[in-house]
Motif scaffolding. Structure first.
Motif, short mmCIF file in Angstrom:
data_model
loop_
_atom_site.label_atom_id
_atom_site.label_comp_id
_atom_site.label_asym_id
_atom_site.label_seq_id
_atom_site.Cartn_x
_atom_site.Cartn_y
_atom_site.Cartn_z
N SER A 9 0.64 -1.17 0.14
CA SER A 9 0.05 -0.10 0.04
C SER A 9 0.98 1.16 -0.15
O SER A 9 0.48 2.27 -0.03
CB SER A 9 -0.78 -0.07 1.17
N GLY A 10 2.22 1.16 -0.19
CA GLY A 10 3.01 2.49 -0.04
C GLY A 10 3.41 2.80 1.48
O GLY A 10 3.81 4.10 1.59
N GLY A 11 3.53 1.89 2.45
CA GLY A 11 4.02 2.33 3.63
C GLY A 11 2.92 2.69 4.54
O GLY A 11 1.72 2.50 4.30
N ALA A 12 3.48 3.40 5.70
CA ALA A 12 2.47 3.92 6.58
C ALA A 12 1.33 4.84 6.18
O ALA A 12 0.26 5.07 6.39
CB ALA A 12 3.04 4.71 7.81
N MET A 15 -1.11 3.18 4.03
CA MET A 15 -2.25 2.41 4.96
C MET A 15 -3.15 3.45 5.60
O MET A 15 -4.14 3.21 5.71
CB MET A 15 -1.33 1.58 6.15
N ALA A 16 -2.60 4.63 6.09
CA ALA A 16 -3.31 5.65 6.59
C ALA A 16 -4.45 6.13 5.81
O ALA A 16 -5.42 6.66 6.35
CB ALA A 16 -2.44 6.54 7.27
N LYS A 17 -4.28 6.09 4.53
CA LYS A 17 -5.31 6.75 3.66
C LYS A 17 -6.48 6.09 3.80
O LYS A 17 -7.46 6.44 3.54
CB LYS A 17 -4.82 6.78 2.08
N GLY A 18 -6.54 4.83 4.10
CA GLY A 18 -7.63 3.81 3.82
C GLY A 18 -8.28 3.64 5.48
O GLY A 18 -9.02 2.79 5.67
N HIS A 19 -7.47 4.31 6.43
CA HIS A 19 -8.18 4.14 7.85
C HIS A 19 -8.95 5.35 8.16
O HIS A 19 -8.62 6.55 7.88
CB HIS A 19 -6.72 4.03 8.74
N SER A 52 -4.14 -4.63 14.75
CA SER A 52 -3.16 -3.66 15.18
C SER A 52 -2.54 -3.32 13.87
O SER A 52 -1.76 -4.04 12.88
CB SER A 52 -1.94 -3.89 16.12
N MET A 53 -2.62 -1.88 13.61
CA MET A 53 -1.94 -1.70 12.25
C MET A 53 -0.55 -0.55 12.66
O MET A 53 -0.77 0.55 12.52
CB MET A 53 -2.87 -0.72 11.33
N VAL A 54 0.37 -1.34 13.30
CA VAL A 54 1.43 -0.64 13.73
C VAL A 54 2.75 -0.93 12.90
O VAL A 54 2.93 -2.47 12.59
CB VAL A 54 1.96 -0.75 15.25
#
Length: 56
Positions: A9-12, A15-19, A52-54
């Motif tokens: 997904s291109g890193g953090a 991932m953050a874009k979809g959260h 967890s998405m860490v």
């Protein structure tokens, strides 16, 4: 366990874009969950998935 998702997904940032909160989790975000599960308040909890998405 989330390494594949971070890679694809291109890193953090990806991932953050979809959260819904717009960020990935921090280790401290799991601290409250651990305290809850170790407390009497969780005595009726019989099973759950805590994701967890860490980023490592």
């Amino acid at each position: 366990m989330t390494a594949f998702g971070f890679k694809t997904s291109g890193g953090a940032e990806g991932m953050a874009k979809g959260h819904p909160w717009g960020r990935v989790g921090e280790p401290a975000d799991m601290a409250g969950v651990a305290l809850f599960l170790a407390s009497p308040a969780a005595s009726y909890v019989t099973g759950a998935q805590l994701v967890s998405m860490v980023e490592d």
